[in-house]
Motif scaffolding. Structure first.
Motif, PDB file in Angstrom:
ATOM      1  N   ALA A 130       0.871  -1.186   0.000  1.00  0.00           N
ATOM      2  CA  ALA A 130       0.000   0.000   0.000  1.00  0.00           C
ATOM      3  C   ALA A 130       0.899   1.224   0.000  1.00  0.00           C
ATOM      4  N   LEU A 131       0.644   2.084  -0.959  1.00  0.00           N
ATOM      5  CA  LEU A 131       1.419   3.319  -1.076  1.00  0.00           C
ATOM      6  C   LEU A 131       0.685   4.407  -0.288  1.00  0.00           C
ATOM      7  N   LEU A 132       1.432   5.299   0.317  1.00  0.00           N
ATOM      8  CA  LEU A 132       0.792   6.273   1.204  1.00  0.00           C
ATOM      9  C   LEU A 132       1.307   7.686   0.903  1.00  0.00           C
ATOM     10  N   ASP A 133       0.380   8.632   0.793  1.00  0.00           N
ATOM     11  CA  ASP A 133       0.757  10.039   0.626  1.00  0.00           C
ATOM     12  C   ASP A 133       1.066  10.599   2.019  1.00  0.00           C
ATOM     13  N   PRO A 134       2.277  11.114   2.253  1.00  0.00           N
ATOM     14  CA  PRO A 134       2.659  11.496   3.617  1.00  0.00           C
ATOM     15  C   PRO A 134       1.838  12.655   4.183  1.00  0.00           C
ATOM     16  N   ILE A 135       1.391  13.555   3.327  1.00  0.00           N
ATOM     17  CA  ILE A 135       0.605  14.688   3.848  1.00  0.00           C
ATOM     18  C   ILE A 135      -0.765  14.180   4.311  1.00  0.00           C
ATOM     19  N   HIS A 136      -1.367  13.302   3.493  1.00  0.00           N
ATOM     20  CA  HIS A 136      -2.630  12.688   3.932  1.00  0.00           C
ATOM     21  C   HIS A 136      -2.411  11.903   5.217  1.00  0.00           C
ATOM     22  N   ALA A 137      -1.244  11.248   5.320  1.00  0.00           N
ATOM     23  CA  ALA A 137      -0.968  10.443   6.515  1.00  0.00           C
ATOM     24  C   ALA A 137      -0.912  11.325   7.750  1.00  0.00           C
ATOM     25  N   LEU A 138      -0.249  12.466   7.626  1.00  0.00           N
ATOM     26  CA  LEU A 138      -0.171  13.382   8.771  1.00  0.00           C
ATOM     27  C   LEU A 138      -1.567  13.839   9.180  1.00  0.00           C
ATOM     28  N   GLU A 139      -2.411  14.103   8.174  1.00  0.00           N
ATOM     29  CA  GLU A 139      -3.775  14.545   8.479  1.00  0.00           C
ATOM     30  C   GLU A 139      -4.585  13.433   9.139  1.00  0.00           C
ATOM     31  N   ALA A 140      -4.439  12.237   8.588  1.00  0.00           N
ATOM     32  CA  ALA A 140      -5.315  11.140   9.036  1.00  0.00           C
ATOM     33  C   ALA A 140      -4.838  10.481  10.322  1.00  0.00           C
ATOM     34  N   SER A 142      -2.284  11.750  12.707  1.00  0.00           N
ATOM     35  CA  SER A 142      -1.831  12.478  13.890  1.00  0.00           C
ATOM     36  C   SER A 142      -3.012  13.155  14.564  1.00  0.00           C
ATOM     37  N   VAL A 143      -2.942  13.247  15.856  1.00  0.00           N
ATOM     38  CA  VAL A 143      -4.060  13.793  16.627  1.00  0.00           C
ATOM     39  C   VAL A 143      -4.260  15.266  16.309  1.00  0.00           C
ATOM     40  N   GLN A 174       9.162  15.476  -1.230  1.00  0.00           N
ATOM     41  CA  GLN A 174       8.476  16.700  -0.788  1.00  0.00           C
ATOM     42  C   GLN A 174       8.670  16.970   0.702  1.00  0.00           C
ATOM     43  N   LEU A 175       9.358  16.069   1.409  1.00  0.00           N
ATOM     44  CA  LEU A 175       9.405  16.165   2.874  1.00  0.00           C
ATOM     45  C   LEU A 175      10.782  16.545   3.378  1.00  0.00           C
ATOM     46  N   ASP A 176      10.825  17.394   4.420  1.00  0.00           N
ATOM     47  CA  ASP A 176      12.118  17.609   5.076  1.00  0.00           C
ATOM     48  C   ASP A 176      12.325  16.441   6.042  1.00  0.00           C
ATOM     49  N   PRO A 177      13.579  16.207   6.474  1.00  0.00           N
ATOM     50  CA  PRO A 177      13.867  15.018   7.285  1.00  0.00           C
ATOM     51  C   PRO A 177      13.003  14.918   8.545  1.00  0.00           C
ATOM     52  N   ALA A 178      12.712  16.059   9.182  1.00  0.00           N
ATOM     53  CA  ALA A 178      11.933  16.007  10.432  1.00  0.00           C
ATOM     54  C   ALA A 178      10.508  15.507  10.147  1.00  0.00           C
ATOM     55  N   LYS A 179       9.932  15.993   9.048  1.00  0.00           N
ATOM     56  CA  LYS A 179       8.568  15.588   8.705  1.00  0.00           C
ATOM     57  C   LYS A 179       8.545  14.099   8.332  1.00  0.00           C
ATOM     58  N   LEU A 180       9.551  13.694   7.565  1.00  0.00           N
ATOM     59  CA  LEU A 180       9.619  12.284   7.178  1.00  0.00           C
ATOM     60  C   LEU A 180       9.704  11.403   8.427  1.00  0.00           C
ATOM     61  N   GLU A 181      10.505  11.831   9.384  1.00  0.00           N
ATOM     62  CA  GLU A 181      10.642  11.060  10.627  1.00  0.00           C
ATOM     63  C   GLU A 181       9.292  10.943  11.338  1.00  0.00           C
ATOM     64  N   ARG A 182       8.534  12.052  11.337  1.00  0.00           N
ATOM     65  CA  ARG A 182       7.207  12.025  11.988  1.00  0.00           C
ATOM     66  C   ARG A 182       6.273  11.046  11.287  1.00  0.00           C
ATOM     67  N   VAL A 183       6.305  11.081   9.954  1.00  0.00           N
ATOM     68  CA  VAL A 183       5.412  10.176   9.210  1.00  0.00           C
ATOM     69  C   VAL A 183       5.840   8.730   9.441  1.00  0.00           C
ATOM     70  N   GLU A 184       7.149   8.470   9.408  1.00  0.00           N
ATOM     71  CA  GLU A 184       7.622   7.095   9.622  1.00  0.00           C
ATOM     72  C   GLU A 184       7.194   6.591  11.000  1.00  0.00           C
ATOM     73  N   ALA A 185       7.284   7.469  12.002  1.00  0.00           N
ATOM     74  CA  ALA A 185       6.889   7.064  13.364  1.00  0.00           C
ATOM     75  C   ALA A 185       5.388   6.775  13.423  1.00  0.00           C
ATOM     76  N   LEU A 186       4.601   7.638  12.773  1.00  0.00           N
ATOM     77  CA  LEU A 186       3.148   7.431  12.778  1.00  0.00           C
ATOM     78  C   LEU A 186       2.777   6.129  12.087  1.00  0.00           C
ATOM     79  N   VAL A 187       3.446   5.840  10.971  1.00  0.00           N
ATOM     80  CA  VAL A 187       3.142   4.618  10.219  1.00  0.00           C
ATOM     81  C   VAL A 187       3.527   3.390  11.042  1.00  0.00           C
ATOM     82  N   ALA A 188       4.724   3.435  11.657  1.00  0.00           N
ATOM     83  CA  ALA A 188       5.174   2.283  12.455  1.00  0.00           C
ATOM     84  C   ALA A 188       4.222   2.040  13.634  1.00  0.00           C
ATOM     85  N   GLN A 189       3.756   3.131  14.218  1.00  0.00           N
ATOM     86  CA  GLN A 189       2.872   3.032  15.386  1.00  0.00           C
ATOM     87  C   GLN A 189       1.480   2.515  14.980  1.00  0.00           C
TER      88      GLN A 189
END
Ligand SMILES: Nc1nc2c(ncn2[C@@H]2O[C@H](COP(=O)(O)OP(=O)(O)O)[C@@H](O)[C@H]2O)c(=O)[nH]1
Ligand SMILES: [Mg+2]
Length: 376
Positions: A130-140, A142-143, A174-189
């Motif tokens: 499953a491919l994931l758009d990181p901006i949608h992921a942050l919206e969907a 993160s609290v 499209q992501l800076d390293p900090a944002k990518l790290e946040r998305v990776e953490a959200l996905v892993a969680q």
């Protein structure tokens, strides 16, 4: 690591994910990678209606493509088998790449499992991505994130990653390293059962790893989801779908690129006014010489830009519009009709709508497993 080589049975690779996640872009990249290896690649596309921009894109890139309109793979497994059979008879591919509709989930139960268990002679099934758009992921996920789509639609989005063997975070360019790290953490969680990796279908970053994961002989479909069909249905029918084909002509040559931009701006303004949220809005203009211009938008925000241009003015063209948004189908239709009037005025062209279907998708209803065995 085992490298995929010419083989019979056919390797079946399905790459899912939400509308606009980058499935077509990623599958085109995979198709080129496998072709370079000397493997023959066939593609299957899928939509709720006829007239798909994606099919045009795959065919323009030179890949033999079967289109399954009017319903998703999960409800029409038999059509997927028939389309695979047509590819097997004609092209004789080593690999079939399949793109499901971006609002579709429960694909492990409805497609991967029956393919694995009933068609062992014909297919070797690759892990489901499953491919994931990181901006949608942050919206969907993160609290605190802004909410682009309603919870109904977000349910489908979450189930898509929940059932995947591999979740590939796309668009990392499209992501800076900090944002990518946040998305990776959200996905892993949120999706701990999946192997997670980060890729860019545009730059190719991460594709070596993706390809080697797809080559591995391991099990596919290890994370079947327990999909709540009531919630799945609520999510599907909250979406509006529009597919249109429009013939465009004029007394004098006109600018095909400007045409797409005017239509896109006007459609998006209409959708925003009508309270709709774009999931994926794509248009392709093909002129009388077969040249193509294309434009995509995957949200209500951001700059609209052409993905592909036509260099010189065109005389006649055919516009294909595929619009998927959370919102009322009537709002989608009105926005497109108003935009066509606007572009007629702005560029002195005539737009004749040859076909336009605007609807909410039918509630999903996969067949019972015993009906999945059909003759090929
Ligand atoms: N920046 C960026 N854009 C991408 C990437 N992959 C896809 N896109 C863009 O996202 C939009 C939707 O892509 P598409 O492949 O059609 O998505 P699909 O609906 O999942 O098939 C298009 O504008 C693509 O150019 C990527 O890796 N990086
Ligand atoms: Mg696509």
């Amino acid at each position: 690591m085992k490298t995929l080589t010419k083989s019979n049975p056919i390797r079946f690779i399905m790459l899912g994910g939400f509308l606009g996640a980058g499935k077509t872009t990623a599958l085109l990249r995979l198709a080129r990678i496998y072709t370079k290896r000397g493997l023959r690649v066939g593609i299957i596309t899928n939509d709720q209606a006829e007239g798909m921009v994606d099919t045009l894109a795959y065919r323009e890139a030179g890949f033999t493509t079967e289109e399954i309109p009017a319903g998703c793979f999960c409800c029409h497994f038999e059509k997927l088998i028939e389309a695979s059979g047509r590819l097997a008879d004609g092209l004789k591919p080593d690999i079939i790449l399949a793109e499901p509709v971006g609002s579709c989930t429960d694909l492990v139960n409805a497609v991967i499992t029956p393919l694995k268990s009933l068609y062992t002679d014909q297919f070797v099934v690759a892990p489901y991505v499953a491919l994931l758009d990181p901006i949608h992921a942050l919206e969907a996920l993160s609290v605190t994130g802004a909410t682009g789509f309603s919870r109904k639609v977000t349910y489908i989005y979450k189930m898509q990653q929940n059932e995947a063997d591999i979740v590939a975070i796309n668009k990392t360019d499209q992501l800076d390293p900090a944002k990518l790290e946040r998305v990776e953490a959200l996905v892993a969680q949120n999706f701990p059962r999946a192997t997670c990796l980060s890729v860019s279908a545009i730059t190719g970053a991460g594709f070596d790893r993706l390809v080697s994961l797809l080559d591995e002989p391991g099990e596919a479909g290890l994370n079947p989801a327990q999909v709540d069909y009531k919630r799945y249905t609520e999510g599907e029918i909250a979406l509006g779908w529009l597919n249109a084909q429009v013939a465009v002509s004029a007394a004098a040559p006109w600018d095909g690129n400007a045409f797409l931009m005017v239509v896109a701006q006007s459609v998006r303004a209409g959708l925003i006014m009508g309270g709709a949220q774009i999931a994926h809005f794509k248009m392709r203009l093909v002129d009388e010489q077969g040249r193509e211009a294309a434009l995509h938008a995957t949200s209500n925000e951001g700059t609209l830009a052409l993905a592909q241009c036509i260099d010189t003015p065109v005389s006649t063209g055919r516009l294909v519009v595929n619009l998927r948004a959370e919102g009322n189908p009537e709002t989608l239709q009105q926005s497109v009709e108003t935009a066509l009037k606007a572009v007629e005025m702005a560029l002195e062209v005539d737009c004749s709508i040859e076909r336009c279907e605007a609807f909410a998708p039918n509630p999903p209803s996969p067949p019972p497993p015993e009906r999945n065995r059909i003759r090929t």
